[in-house]
Design a protein around this motif. Sequence first.
Motif, PDB file in Angstrom:
ATOM      1  N   ASP A 192      44.296  41.455  37.217  1.00 24.26           N
ATOM      2  CA  ASP A 192      43.716  40.914  38.204  1.00 24.26           C
ATOM      3  C   ASP A 192      43.833  41.273  39.510  1.00 24.26           C
ATOM      4  O   ASP A 192      42.961  41.235  40.498  1.00 24.26           O
ATOM      5  CB  ASP A 192      44.214  39.424  38.034  1.00 24.26           C
ATOM      6  CG  ASP A 192      44.003  38.813  36.575  1.00 24.26           C
ATOM      7  OD1 ASP A 192      44.926  38.449  36.160  1.00 24.26           O
ATOM      8  OD2 ASP A 192      42.638  38.625  36.397  1.00 24.26           O
ATOM      9  N   VAL A 193      44.926  42.032  39.639  1.00 24.08           N
ATOM     10  CA  VAL A 193      45.049  42.765  41.006  1.00 24.08           C
ATOM     11  C   VAL A 193      43.894  43.765  41.257  1.00 24.08           C
ATOM     12  O   VAL A 193      43.489  44.123  42.338  1.00 24.08           O
ATOM     13  CB  VAL A 193      46.526  43.213  41.063  1.00 24.08           C
ATOM     14  CG1 VAL A 193      46.631  44.305  42.420  1.00 24.08           C
ATOM     15  CG2 VAL A 193      47.411  42.420  41.004  1.00 24.08           C
ATOM     16  N   PHE A 194      43.778  44.441  40.094  1.00 27.25           N
ATOM     17  CA  PHE A 194      42.567  45.520  40.025  1.00 27.25           C
ATOM     18  C   PHE A 194      41.433  44.776  40.721  1.00 27.25           C
ATOM     19  O   PHE A 194      40.480  45.400  41.494  1.00 27.25           O
ATOM     20  CB  PHE A 194      42.397  45.977  38.525  1.00 27.25           C
ATOM     21  CG  PHE A 194      41.079  46.401  38.295  1.00 27.25           C
ATOM     22  CD1 PHE A 194      40.367  45.740  37.385  1.00 27.25           C
ATOM     23  CD2 PHE A 194      40.652  47.813  38.539  1.00 27.25           C
ATOM     24  CE1 PHE A 194      39.163  45.962  36.989  1.00 27.25           C
ATOM     25  CE2 PHE A 194      39.509  48.069  37.970  1.00 27.25           C
ATOM     26  CZ  PHE A 194      38.538  47.305  37.258  1.00 27.25           C
ATOM     27  N   MET A 195      41.146  43.559  40.071  1.00 27.40           N
ATOM     28  CA  MET A 195      39.834  42.702  40.274  1.00 27.40           C
ATOM     29  C   MET A 195      40.104  42.387  42.062  1.00 27.40           C
ATOM     30  O   MET A 195      39.152  42.558  42.793  1.00 27.40           O
ATOM     31  CB  MET A 195      39.857  41.484  39.560  1.00 27.40           C
ATOM     32  CG  MET A 195      38.917  40.617  39.934  1.00 27.40           C
ATOM     33  SD  MET A 195      39.283  39.319  41.339  1.00 27.40           S
ATOM     34  CE  MET A 195      40.585  38.294  40.562  1.00 27.40           C
ATOM     35  N   VAL A 196      41.039  41.988  42.239  1.00 26.70           N
ATOM     36  CA  VAL A 196      41.260  41.697  43.668  1.00 26.70           C
ATOM     37  C   VAL A 196      40.870  42.944  44.706  1.00 26.70           C
ATOM     38  O   VAL A 196      40.226  42.952  45.844  1.00 26.70           O
ATOM     39  CB  VAL A 196      42.737  41.225  44.296  1.00 26.70           C
ATOM     40  CG1 VAL A 196      42.708  41.176  45.640  1.00 26.70           C
ATOM     41  CG2 VAL A 196      42.997  39.826  43.386  1.00 26.70           C
ATOM     42  N   GLY A 197      41.295  44.112  44.325  1.00 23.71           N
ATOM     43  CA  GLY A 197      41.158  45.418  44.992  1.00 23.71           C
ATOM     44  C   GLY A 197      39.587  45.729  45.138  1.00 23.71           C
ATOM     45  O   GLY A 197      39.139  45.931  46.263  1.00 23.71           O
ATOM     46  N   SER A 198      38.957  45.373  43.877  1.00 20.73           N
ATOM     47  CA  SER A 198      37.344  45.607  43.926  1.00 20.73           C
ATOM     48  C   SER A 198      36.696  44.468  44.944  1.00 20.73           C
ATOM     49  O   SER A 198      36.003  44.892  46.067  1.00 20.73           O
ATOM     50  CB  SER A 198      36.717  44.967  42.766  1.00 20.73           C
ATOM     51  OG  SER A 198      36.635  46.150  41.917  1.00 20.73           O
ATOM     52  N   PHE A 199      37.169  43.269  45.070  1.00 21.17           N
ATOM     53  CA  PHE A 199      36.721  42.399  46.120  1.00 21.17           C
ATOM     54  C   PHE A 199      36.907  42.660  47.449  1.00 21.17           C
ATOM     55  O   PHE A 199      36.271  42.508  48.316  1.00 21.17           O
ATOM     56  CB  PHE A 199      37.097  40.928  45.710  1.00 21.17           C
ATOM     57  CG  PHE A 199      36.202  40.309  44.532  1.00 21.17           C
ATOM     58  CD1 PHE A 199      36.401  40.528  43.253  1.00 21.17           C
ATOM     59  CD2 PHE A 199      34.758  39.542  45.041  1.00 21.17           C
ATOM     60  CE1 PHE A 199      35.452  39.698  42.204  1.00 21.17           C
ATOM     61  CE2 PHE A 199      34.212  39.042  44.020  1.00 21.17           C
ATOM     62  CZ  PHE A 199      34.437  39.437  42.666  1.00 21.17           C
ATOM     63  N   ALA A 200      38.376  42.951  47.573  1.00 21.40           N
ATOM     64  CA  ALA A 200      38.777  43.493  48.837  1.00 21.40           C
ATOM     65  C   ALA A 200      37.828  44.504  49.552  1.00 21.40           C
ATOM     66  O   ALA A 200      37.562  44.271  50.560  1.00 21.40           O
ATOM     67  CB  ALA A 200      40.296  43.850  48.868  1.00 21.40           C
TER      68      ALA A 200
END
Lengths: 310, 257, 320
Positions: A44-52
């Motif tokens: 989910d940190v990976f996902m946050v990276g995308s959205f960031a």
Amino acid sequence: MDPSAYFFQQLANGVSLGVIYALIALGYTMVYGVLRFINFAHGDVFMVGSFAAFYFSRWLTPAMGDAHYLLRGTVVLVASMACCALLGVIIEFLAYRPLRSRPRLVVLITAIGVSLLLEYTAQLLFGATPRSFPELIPHENWVNFGGVVITNKQVIVLAITVLLLIGLRLIVMKTKVGLAMRALSLNPTAAALMGVNNNAIIALTFAIGSGLAAAAGVFFGILYPKIDPFMGVIPGIKAFVAAVLGGIGNIPGAALGGILIGVVETLVVGYSSVLGFSAGYRDAVAFVILILILLFRPSGLLGKVEREKV
Amino acid sequence: MSAPLLEFDAVTVQFGGLKAVSDLTLGIADRELVGLIGPNGAGKTTVFNLISGVYTPTAGSMRYQGKPLKASRPSKIAGFGIARTFQNIRLFKSLSVFDNVRCACNLHLRHGISHALVRGGAFWKEEGEIEREAMKLLDIFELGEKRDEPCGSLSYGDQRRLEIVRALATRPRLLLLDEPAAGMNPTEKANLMTLIRFVHDEFQLAILLVEHDMKVVMGICQRIVVLDYGQKIAEGTPTEVRANPKVIEAYLGKEVS
Amino acid sequence: MRRYPQIALVIGLVASAVVSFFSDAIDGYALNILILVGINIILAVSLNLVNGHTGQFSLGHAGFMAVGAYVSSSLSLFASEPILKLLGGSGPVANNVFFIFLLIAGGVAAAICGLLVGIPSLRLKGDYLAIVTLGFGEIIRVVFQNTESVGGARGLGGIPQFTTLFWTFAIAIVTIYVIGCMVNSTYGRGFLAVRDDELAAEAMGINTLRYKVVAFVLGAFFAGIAGGLYAHYIQFITPEGFNFLKSIDIVVMVILGGMGSTVGVTVAAIGLTYANELLRDAEQYRMIIFALLLIVLMILRPQGLIGDLKWLRKRKKKTA
């Protein structure tokens, strides 16, 4: 299309996918190395990276709209990595550190909680519908030979990944903090007694791992421009499989495992009609690999066996 | 001397470059009380782990009751009549004193799942037998009154005794005791010695005892085997071993002998 | 009651019959919740046998529920005629027997899957087992998603509504009875021994792998039955409805109820089903609240809101 060209195309695409898995897998393996714990929330940190990256790119356009795309892209990348590195440190501090001495099961459940928290908060903030990732790198085909097409995006992503991997290797092997990380992963008590600030090193490990996951998120957005709050779940599991494949705790192994999984997955899907089943089984490939590894070589390709002392 | 109950024939266990146990040959006869001693790291617990099936020999062979001692899993070894206690007490922490012993009775359970569901006469009859057997054991060791207490609330000495009771509930022919006197005060140790002698006589079983406390070992063992760096360096009666120069050297170093 | 839990079972069954006799008087909304409560109790208690009593952290329970749902639905949609004919037509008795047959068929299919999944997976420990079971749950979902004959990704609809309040509660009570009886016997103490200390359990003659597989298969069986009940209630099922989030929903019930406490888990199932309904308007915040609850719970009270397990509270020796 000529069969060998088709094969090379699949291979190229597989490597592109693989570097993303590899970057995420590194975070799993590093955290496992220092804490003997699988950070369930890492995907989910990976996902946050995308959205960031999505939002940074949007906010930066007024200021940097005319700049060269490499510059803009780099700023977005660095900003996202920094953002997620911070997130990783905060998660470790608030959710995992208080449980350092508790049974493994309790931490696992907490990690699941963190994962759900990230996913549903993202859904609340960004909505459930998939968003279109901005085009950070304007599309250009840099290789167009005999039917094999490789885009500039694929090359740049691969190049930056290689740089990041080299950087990681240098940090781990050539710096004092890297030495501290390796010591910690071998024997936490001894490391602490030798003057290593375990808490700081663990926080740093989370920061680096999360930063790499963020990079993976950015690259994913560049290569496959649809992002949504739950995008991290399946790639997260596959990256975990990659880490196990390479030998959990082994950094080069994670990178190797990631590339292998990406390539195998792409090849299996690319040849699915020949192999006789639907391409919808794409996600099952990594799971099958996981089951095979755990049955036949649980220590992974590059890992070593750990014994329980009675 | 009767045919050995347990035999080790040139057994070696190697972990990578380290030989935890090297070319070890020993035998334990039926109903013998044998002590296994040696400095730290000599391989004593490794011997236990070999017997109880946790480790497999990289060379050599083990025989029990004349047949090769090999099992697909450690639980089968318990089925052969070999029980053990552990160096760091391994009781079932969430269970009561009584239930800890009861678990060990699963080995001889004639009825399984279906009977637990139907709960007919046969089920209750066997549960009754198990209860009686477990309580008898607990009472011998003076733990009967504490039967429903969580085992974690027992004193250290009581916990060690409970581990022995639990092992005895499997009806062993060979009992492996791994440092039962560890952490005990002199009174407790004296009681333990009486207890072990009692178990040996009353239950007619062979006992292999690993222990650091020389008083305990010399006091109750009929025969002693001495290990150092994974190899056997001496064997004999307590008197013989006590005077053996190699043994003294292993414990105290070259200068003293 | 300790000596003859069969009495409790009979009382429970009679009570369900009585309550459902008056089910017309219960309004539709409450009825809906009650049935979902019953199904969740079955899911939670069956998972508790694996995760709680035996200490094997499985994250793929929804997969077995899916197998039960799809197998029972396939039979009721595609094979009802020949089977009903065997049962002698289609009166109320035959229909009920048919339904039980469907549920058991679903349960057995799920149990077989449990056996296939369990035998390789249960050799693993802790985190690995969790991820592998998660993986298997996903594989099962992917398989159904790619099987057109049961609707694929679009789902399977038109399932006859055989599930009644009586059947849901009767089966929930039977589940509690079966698992309660199993665990409270000398054989059943073996599960707890496996959870507490596998090495010691093996040394005492307990075949830990067999116990784990038994728990896993039994858990899968009841999950399959729950799946069948569910499918024949809402009448439309999709593979997405049995994904890892569903597995986590069930796991949350087990954790909140205190892993290893059948009573606690039942209460948690009731409470959470109800809470889900209450929070349906605040759907967006529901999972966030649960996630925070999980995290805070693990830090402050890992034995769950109701259960009491000292083994989760204990602190390991400090290593760092």
